[in-house]
Design a protein around this motif. Structure first.
Motif, PDB file in Angstrom:
ATOM      1  N   PHE A 237       0.856  -1.180   0.000  1.00 33.85           N
ATOM      2  CA  PHE A 237       0.000   0.000   0.000  1.00 33.85           C
ATOM      3  C   PHE A 237       0.894   1.233   0.000  1.00 33.85           C
ATOM      4  O   PHE A 237       2.101   1.149   0.259  1.00 33.85           O
ATOM      5  CB  PHE A 237      -0.952   0.007   1.198  1.00 33.85           C
ATOM      6  N   VAL A 238       0.319   2.393  -0.305  1.00 36.20           N
ATOM      7  CA  VAL A 238       1.074   3.639  -0.390  1.00 36.20           C
ATOM      8  C   VAL A 238       0.601   4.601   0.691  1.00 36.20           C
ATOM      9  O   VAL A 238      -0.601   4.794   0.888  1.00 36.20           O
ATOM     10  CB  VAL A 238       0.898   4.298  -1.774  1.00 36.20           C
ATOM     11  N   LYS A 239       1.575   5.189   1.408  1.00 32.96           N
ATOM     12  CA  LYS A 239       1.284   6.240   2.382  1.00 32.96           C
ATOM     13  C   LYS A 239       1.601   7.594   1.761  1.00 32.96           C
ATOM     14  O   LYS A 239       2.511   7.710   0.936  1.00 32.96           O
ATOM     15  CB  LYS A 239       2.172   6.108   3.626  1.00 32.96           C
ATOM     16  N   CYS A 240       0.892   8.621   2.204  1.00 35.98           N
ATOM     17  CA  CYS A 240       1.169   9.969   1.711  1.00 35.98           C
ATOM     18  C   CYS A 240       1.127  10.973   2.854  1.00 35.98           C
ATOM     19  O   CYS A 240       0.233  10.935   3.703  1.00 35.98           O
ATOM     20  CB  CYS A 240       0.158  10.362   0.643  1.00 35.98           C
ATOM     21  N   TYR A 241       2.133  11.850   2.893  1.00 35.58           N
ATOM     22  CA  TYR A 241       2.153  13.021   3.758  1.00 35.58           C
ATOM     23  C   TYR A 241       2.478  14.233   2.901  1.00 35.58           C
ATOM     24  O   TYR A 241       3.169  14.117   1.891  1.00 35.58           O
ATOM     25  CB  TYR A 241       3.237  12.918   4.829  1.00 35.58           C
ATOM     26  N   VAL A 242       2.014  15.406   3.322  1.00 36.04           N
ATOM     27  CA  VAL A 242       2.535  16.650   2.774  1.00 36.04           C
ATOM     28  C   VAL A 242       3.365  17.288   3.877  1.00 36.04           C
ATOM     29  O   VAL A 242       2.836  17.825   4.844  1.00 36.04           O
ATOM     30  CB  VAL A 242       1.413  17.607   2.308  1.00 36.04           C
ATOM     31  N   LEU A 243       4.676  17.166   3.751  1.00 35.28           N
ATOM     32  CA  LEU A 243       5.594  17.700   4.751  1.00 35.28           C
ATOM     33  C   LEU A 243       5.690  19.215   4.588  1.00 35.28           C
ATOM     34  O   LEU A 243       5.593  19.719   3.471  1.00 35.28           O
ATOM     35  CB  LEU A 243       6.973  17.052   4.584  1.00 35.28           C
ATOM     36  N   PRO A 244       5.830  19.985   5.677  1.00 29.52           N
ATOM     37  CA  PRO A 244       6.269  19.558   7.006  1.00 29.52           C
ATOM     38  C   PRO A 244       5.189  19.014   7.923  1.00 29.52           C
ATOM     39  O   PRO A 244       5.476  18.711   9.086  1.00 29.52           O
ATOM     40  CB  PRO A 244       6.843  20.857   7.581  1.00 29.52           C
ATOM     41  N   ASP A 245       3.953  18.885   7.479  1.00 33.62           N
ATOM     42  CA  ASP A 245       2.892  18.389   8.341  1.00 33.62           C
ATOM     43  C   ASP A 245       2.961  16.866   8.427  1.00 33.62           C
ATOM     44  O   ASP A 245       2.716  16.176   7.438  1.00 33.62           O
ATOM     45  CB  ASP A 245       1.530  18.824   7.777  1.00 33.62           C
ATOM     46  N   THR A 246       3.306  16.331   9.601  1.00 34.49           N
ATOM     47  CA  THR A 246       3.354  14.881   9.791  1.00 34.49           C
ATOM     48  C   THR A 246       2.288  14.435  10.793  1.00 34.49           C
ATOM     49  O   THR A 246       2.410  13.383  11.402  1.00 34.49           O
ATOM     50  CB  THR A 246       4.745  14.431  10.288  1.00 34.49           C
ATOM     51  N   SER A 247       1.253  15.254  10.965  1.00 32.77           N
ATOM     52  CA  SER A 247       0.186  14.917  11.900  1.00 32.77           C
ATOM     53  C   SER A 247      -0.719  13.835  11.321  1.00 32.77           C
ATOM     54  O   SER A 247      -0.641  13.485  10.139  1.00 32.77           O
ATOM     55  CB  SER A 247      -0.651  16.159  12.206  1.00 32.77           C
ATOM     56  N   LYS A 248      -1.604  13.324  12.159  1.00 30.30           N
ATOM     57  CA  LYS A 248      -2.565  12.323  11.709  1.00 30.30           C
ATOM     58  C   LYS A 248      -3.450  12.886  10.599  1.00 30.30           C
ATOM     59  O   LYS A 248      -3.897  12.165   9.707  1.00 30.30           O
ATOM     60  CB  LYS A 248      -3.440  11.881  12.880  1.00 30.30           C
ATOM     61  N   LYS A 249      -3.703  14.198  10.648  1.00 24.05           N
ATOM     62  CA  LYS A 249      -4.592  14.815   9.671  1.00 24.05           C
ATOM     63  C   LYS A 249      -3.945  14.874   8.288  1.00 24.05           C
ATOM     64  O   LYS A 249      -4.637  14.934   7.275  1.00 24.05           O
ATOM     65  CB  LYS A 249      -4.972  16.222  10.136  1.00 24.05           C
ATOM     66  N   LEU A 279       4.012  26.034  -2.250  1.00 21.19           N
ATOM     67  CA  LEU A 279       4.584  24.996  -3.103  1.00 21.19           C
ATOM     68  C   LEU A 279       6.107  25.012  -3.070  1.00 21.19           C
ATOM     69  O   LEU A 279       6.749  24.011  -3.365  1.00 21.19           O
ATOM     70  CB  LEU A 279       4.103  25.177  -4.547  1.00 21.19           C
ATOM     71  N   LYS A 280       6.706  26.147  -2.696  1.00 21.19           N
ATOM     72  CA  LYS A 280       8.164  26.237  -2.622  1.00 21.19           C
ATOM     73  C   LYS A 280       8.713  25.587  -1.353  1.00 21.19           C
ATOM     74  O   LYS A 280       9.880  25.209  -1.303  1.00 21.19           O
ATOM     75  CB  LYS A 280       8.607  27.703  -2.670  1.00 21.19           C
ATOM     76  N   ASP A 281       7.866  25.460  -0.340  1.00 21.40           N
ATOM     77  CA  ASP A 281       8.338  24.996   0.963  1.00 21.40           C
ATOM     78  C   ASP A 281       7.767  23.652   1.391  1.00 21.40           C
ATOM     79  O   ASP A 281       8.225  23.065   2.370  1.00 21.40           O
ATOM     80  CB  ASP A 281       7.991  26.041   2.027  1.00 21.40           C
ATOM     81  N   ALA A 282       6.751  23.168   0.659  1.00 21.55           N
ATOM     82  CA  ALA A 282       6.131  21.888   0.999  1.00 21.55           C
ATOM     83  C   ALA A 282       6.743  20.754   0.189  1.00 21.55           C
ATOM     84  O   ALA A 282       7.424  20.969  -0.814  1.00 21.55           O
ATOM     85  CB  ALA A 282       4.625  21.954   0.742  1.00 21.55           C
ATOM     86  N   CYS A 283       6.503  19.539   0.635  1.00 24.52           N
ATOM     87  CA  CYS A 283       7.038  18.353  -0.037  1.00 24.52           C
ATOM     88  C   CYS A 283       6.030  17.216   0.104  1.00 24.52           C
ATOM     89  O   CYS A 283       5.599  16.897   1.213  1.00 24.52           O
ATOM     90  CB  CYS A 283       8.372  17.958   0.584  1.00 24.52           C
ATOM     91  N   VAL A 284       5.614  16.636  -1.010  1.00 23.29           N
ATOM     92  CA  VAL A 284       4.727  15.478  -0.987  1.00 23.29           C
ATOM     93  C   VAL A 284       5.581  14.221  -0.886  1.00 23.29           C
ATOM     94  O   VAL A 284       6.391  13.944  -1.773  1.00 23.29           O
ATOM     95  CB  VAL A 284       3.845  15.424  -2.250  1.00 23.29           C
ATOM     96  N   GLU A 285       5.416  13.490   0.197  1.00 20.19           N
ATOM     97  CA  GLU A 285       6.168  12.247   0.406  1.00 20.19           C
ATOM     98  C   GLU A 285       5.246  11.056   0.202  1.00 20.19           C
ATOM     99  O   GLU A 285       4.250  10.892   0.911  1.00 20.19           O
ATOM    100  CB  GLU A 285       6.765  12.212   1.810  1.00 20.19           C
ATOM    101  N   LEU A 286       5.571  10.222  -0.790  1.00 23.11           N
ATOM    102  CA  LEU A 286       4.827   8.999  -1.079  1.00 23.11           C
ATOM    103  C   LEU A 286       5.736   7.811  -0.801  1.00 23.11           C
ATOM    104  O   LEU A 286       6.819   7.709  -1.383  1.00 23.11           O
ATOM    105  CB  LEU A 286       4.376   8.981  -2.538  1.00 23.11           C
ATOM    106  N   THR A 287       5.311   6.937   0.095  1.00 23.28           N
ATOM    107  CA  THR A 287       6.122   5.763   0.436  1.00 23.28           C
ATOM    108  C   THR A 287       5.305   4.493   0.252  1.00 23.28           C
ATOM    109  O   THR A 287       4.104   4.470   0.516  1.00 23.28           O
ATOM    110  CB  THR A 287       6.624   5.837   1.895  1.00 23.28           C
ATOM    111  N   VAL A 288       5.974   3.438  -0.221  1.00 26.84           N
ATOM    112  CA  VAL A 288       5.322   2.155  -0.467  1.00 26.84           C
ATOM    113  C   VAL A 288       5.744   1.185   0.629  1.00 26.84           C
ATOM    114  O   VAL A 288       6.932   1.106   0.984  1.00 26.84           O
ATOM    115  CB  VAL A 288       5.698   1.593  -1.857  1.00 26.84           C
ATOM    116  N   TRP A 289       4.761   0.449   1.158  1.00 26.85           N
ATOM    117  CA  TRP A 289       5.001  -0.435   2.301  1.00 26.85           C
ATOM    118  C   TRP A 289       4.419  -1.817   2.038  1.00 26.85           C
ATOM    119  O   TRP A 289       3.406  -1.963   1.357  1.00 26.85           O
ATOM    120  CB  TRP A 289       4.363   0.143   3.567  1.00 26.85           C
TER     121      TRP A 289
END
Length: 349
Positions: A237-249, A279-289
């Motif tokens: 499955f794939v997880k997604c965060y928009v960093l720097p926000d690593t909260s549950k939301k 968009l200059k300061d955020a980062c979309v992190e997609l990880t596969v597990w």
């Protein structure tokens, strides 16, 4: 376009928004309590000292207990890190590659004020022999820094597929500098097919303002050639965060695709709460597990951003996008309201 979709608000310190979660179908992605992003297993200082010296260890596989054992005996003539005090505080660390995060690291105790440490410790991995044989053992020596900036002293890498398992004796090996492929995490983990789109605030209608804030749409299509961790394949499955926000939301995930090294997810996630300058300061992190009952095993990931090393003026290690990932993100920034398609290799994060 997709059989599952979810929407959630992007959050950071100067935004006080509540998440908006919606779905374009009944198959809604759930919000999990898992938090945080994947940290690099290669964090540390690689440039302060030259690798030198030797390490003595032996390898064995306990068939009865299904356990891989690394007997770390000692090191000799290691590099001196603190030249003023003539001091190094070394320890030995091991990973199984390329599946570093799945098994986790093992390490010995720290021996203080010596370049000839004696350990006589056994590092153990519970792992099936057939899985072990598609791994490489990475054994590295480090100086332990009280402030957390540990210094790399040398390493050795062994292909376990060609290892002579009848050899259970302790042997000496020369420590080598960190290889370029190891530093950059260059190991084949698969390729992700996806599309992204940025919808600026108010770009879809003047009154009422639609959307009220900017949106980033992420369409995870499929992944090909994942690592096969067991004979039956992989349950991914794939997880997604928009960093720097690593909260549950911030956390979203796709459904699990079972027994398939080429899973098709066809899952869309929408994050609102964006201003164009974010968009200059955020980062979309997609990880596969890989999904298992007790723990999920990291398979690889990508980070979409400008890769500047900075987020809202703060130095962060996750702003490390590759050239391909940066180009993909920049193309999205320049083409508002248009889907940008990409095929990006998964990597160690």
């Amino acid at each position: 376009e997709s059989d599952t979709a979810s929407e959630i608000s992007f959050q950071f310190n100067r935004h006080k928004k509540t998440p908006s979660i919606g779905s374009h179908s009944s198959d809604m992605a759930s919000v999990s309590s898992v938090s945080g992003s994947v940290l690099s297993v290669y964090s540390g200082d690689f440039g302060s000292v030259d690798a030198q010296g030797t390490v003595e260890f032996a390898l064995d596989y306990d068939e009865k207990n299904r356990e891989f054992q690394v007997h770390v005996s000692q090191c000799k003539d290691l590099a001196v890190v603190d030249e003023k005090k003539g001091r190094s505080d070394p320890y030995v660390k091991t990973y199984l590659l390329p599946d570093k995060a799945r098994m986790g690291k093992r390490k010995t105790s720290v021996k203080k004020r010596t370049v000839n440490p004696i350990y006589n410790e056994v590092l153990r991995y519970k792992i099936e022999k057939m899985v072990l044989l598609i791994q490489k053992l990475n054994l590295s020596v480090w100086h332990n820094d009280p402030l957390g900036r540990n210094s790399f002293l040398g390493e050795i890498e062994i292909d376990l597929a060609s290892w002579d398992w009848s050899n259970r004796k302790l042997n000496w090996y020369s420590l080598k500098p960190r290889s370029i492929s190891a530093v950059n995490g260059v190991d084949h983990r698969g390729v992700m097919s996806l599309s992204i789109k940025y919808v600026p605030p108010g770009s879809l209608g003047k009154w009422p303002k639609n959307p009220p804030s900017g949106e980033v749409h992420i369409w995870v299509k499929d992944v090909k050639d994942l690592l096969q961790l067991r004979p039956s394949g992989v349950d991914s499955f794939v997880k997604c965060y928009v960093l720097p926000d690593t909260s549950k939301k911030s956390y979203q995930k796709t459904r699990v695709i079972k027994r398939d090294t080429n899973p098709v997810f066809n899952h869309t996630i929408v994050y609102d709460g964006f201003h164009t300058e974010d968009l200059k300061d955020a980062c979309v992190e997609l990880t596969v597990w890989d999904h298992e009952k007790l723990t999920n095993h990291f398979l690889g990931g990508i980070r979409l951003g400008l890769g500047t090393g900075l987020s809202y003026g703060i130095s962060v290690d996750w702003m490390d996008s590759t050239q391909e990932e940066v180009a993909f993100w920049q193309e999205m920034m320049l083409a508002a309201n248009e889907w940008i398609e990409g095929l990006l290799p998964l990597r160690s994060l």
